[in-house]
Scaffold this active site. Structure first.
Site, short mmCIF file in Angstrom:
data_model
loop_
_atom_site.label_atom_id
_atom_site.label_comp_id
_atom_site.label_asym_id
_atom_site.label_seq_id
_atom_site.Cartn_x
_atom_site.Cartn_y
_atom_site.Cartn_z
N ASP A 35 -1.69 -6.51 -24.71
CA ASP A 35 -0.65 -7.46 -25.12
C ASP A 35 0.08 -8.02 -23.91
O ASP A 35 0.11 -7.42 -22.83
CB ASP A 35 0.37 -6.77 -26.03
CG ASP A 35 -0.06 -6.75 -27.48
OD1 ASP A 35 -1.02 -7.45 -27.82
OD2 ASP A 35 0.59 -6.04 -28.27
N LYS A 56 0.44 -11.85 -27.72
CA LYS A 56 1.15 -12.34 -28.91
C LYS A 56 2.64 -12.26 -28.60
O LYS A 56 3.19 -11.18 -28.46
CB LYS A 56 0.82 -11.51 -30.16
CG LYS A 56 -0.64 -11.56 -30.56
CD LYS A 56 -0.89 -10.81 -31.84
CE LYS A 56 -0.41 -11.57 -33.06
NZ LYS A 56 -1.17 -12.81 -33.30
N MET A 168 13.52 -9.00 -32.06
CA MET A 168 13.18 -10.41 -32.20
C MET A 168 14.31 -11.21 -32.84
O MET A 168 14.10 -12.03 -33.72
CB MET A 168 11.88 -10.56 -33.01
CG MET A 168 10.66 -9.99 -32.30
SD MET A 168 9.17 -9.90 -33.32
CE MET A 168 9.38 -8.29 -34.08
#
Length: 255
Positions: A35, A56, A168
């Site tokens: 990642d 991602k 997030m």
């Protein structure tokens, strides 16, 4: 360890937070699918492996999940030992559960290896205990970003009495603030905003629920970052008073 996929948590960034089991899997790996948020220094444990970037990241161009599934399946069916190396923990907002299920349905052996999640590591680096006797009886981990755009039960989160750790959430500070206030959370609830958890360039901004959006703007807060909301996010001197009450104030006079 051949013909197997390991879903490995690389932790939040500090290479020293990698587990021994994760290191063992990396040393045996033929292929590592990595990642974006994984610290590249971790790859010293797999110098002979083929490294495939499958990044991602929210708001950025990302590798489609279906393509990552097919890559893991292809290499596994070639008899390779595959490590899917993820930031944090594979089963905390890391798609580890869905990847494991997809592979097992196709006859591939899968093993998950935990990693330290950013919410825990970032808080610890800032001397924030996510639970604390007399202050916070639990912790709730949530993401502000959902695939289907659905909303969280903000009222339940606001009134739950636990430390709230939000992943997030940088792009949704306004919504988080408004929803928690509307749900009944106190306006002066302490907030810590932690950017690049556990890395040498980690930064933190302390605020409260009312002022967090304005303070984050002045601080130029950027992703990746986590929010810690609750009494434990208070500055240390205030946290001691909250935890121990008047006895702390009395004893402090004799220190």
């Amino acid at each position: 360890m051949n013909a197997k996929v390991w879903l490995v948590g690389a932790g939040p960034g500090d290479p020293e937070l990698l587990t021994l089991k994760a290191v063992r899997a990396l040393k045996e790996a033929d292929v590592v699918l990595i990642d974006d948020l994984v610290n590249g220094a971790i790859l010293e444990h797999c110098p002979e492996a083929r490294i495939v970037a499958v990044g991602k990241r929210g708001g950025c161009r990302s590798t489609p999940q279906a393509f990552i599934h097919r890559l893991m399946l292809r290499y596994a069916r070639q008899g390779k030992c595959v490590v899917r190396l993820k930031g944090g923990d594979p089963c905390i907002f890391g798609r580890g559960g869905e990847e494991a299920q997809w592979l097992r349905e196709r006859g591939v052996e899968v093993e998950l290896v935990n990693g330290i999640t950013a919410g825990l590591a970032g808080a610890t680096q800032c001397d924030i205990p996510l639970t604390l006797r007399g202050v916070a009886r639990g912790v709730t981990l949530v993401t502000a970003h959902t695939q289907d755009g659905s909303s969280l039960n903000w009222q339940a989160l606001a009134q739950g009495g636990t430390t709230l750790v939000i992943y997030m959430g940088v792009a949704k500070l306004s919504e988080i603030r408004e929803q928690l206030l509307a749900g009944g959370m106190a306006a002066d609830t302490p907030v810590a905003m932690i950017e690049n958890a556990s890395l040498p360039h980690q930064r933190e901004c302390r605020s409260d629920l009312t002022g967090m959006e304005e303070d984050a703007y002045a601080f130029e807060l950027k992703s990746p970052a986590i929010l810690v909301i609750g009494a434990v996010a208070a500055r240390e001197e205030n946290l001691k008073i909250a935890a121990f009450g008047s006895s702390y104030r009395l004893n402090a006079e004799f220190v």
